[in-house]
Design an enzyme around this catalytic site. Structure first.
Site, PDB file in Angstrom:
ATOM      1  N   THR A  19      26.065  -2.459   2.377  1.00  0.00           N
ATOM      2  CA  THR A  19      26.878  -1.477   3.081  1.00  0.00           C
ATOM      3  C   THR A  19      28.041  -2.187   3.761  1.00  0.00           C
ATOM      4  OG1 THR A  19      26.870   0.280   4.740  1.00  0.00           O
ATOM      5  CG2 THR A  19      25.375  -1.540   5.110  1.00  0.00           C
ATOM      6  N   CYS A  20      29.155  -1.525   3.882  1.00  0.00           N
ATOM      7  CA  CYS A  20      30.335  -2.079   4.570  1.00  0.00           C
ATOM      8  C   CYS A  20      30.271  -1.691   6.038  1.00  0.00           C
ATOM      9  CB  CYS A  20      31.621  -1.554   3.938  1.00  0.00           C
ATOM     10  SG  CYS A  20      31.892  -2.133   2.286  1.00  0.00           S
TER      11      CYS A  20
END
Length: 86
Positions: A19-20
């Site tokens: 995930t960013c």
């Protein structure tokens, strides 16, 4: 979605949760929750795997997961945890 991916894994299958985000509710807490729901799932030493493929030392702390940072790694605030099915 993470639970659906875990259920789709075959024995020994490898899942990358990426995930960013640097927020614990979207990173480490999600991993802890999915490991709690799926007792056959194991966290893989993700920094060790990354060290084997990175073109430079990432300077990641000892942890099952990897958190990358724009100011240190030239990436988004990427979180990576590899998970393996039993």
């Amino acid at each position: 979605m993470l639970d659906a991916a875990v259920v789709a894994l075959g024995p020994g299958g490898l899942l990358a949760y990426v995930t960013c985000s640097p927020h614990p509710a979207e990173t480490r807490e999600q991993v802890a929750a999915v490991l709690g729901r799926h007792p056959g799932l194991r966290a893989v030493d993700t920094p060790a795997v990354l060290a084997g493929i990175a073109t430079r030392d990432l300077g990641l702390p000892a942890s099952p997961s990897a958190q990358l940072w724009p100011h240190r790694h030239g990436t988004d605030a990427m979180f990576i945890q590899l998970l393996r099915a039993a």
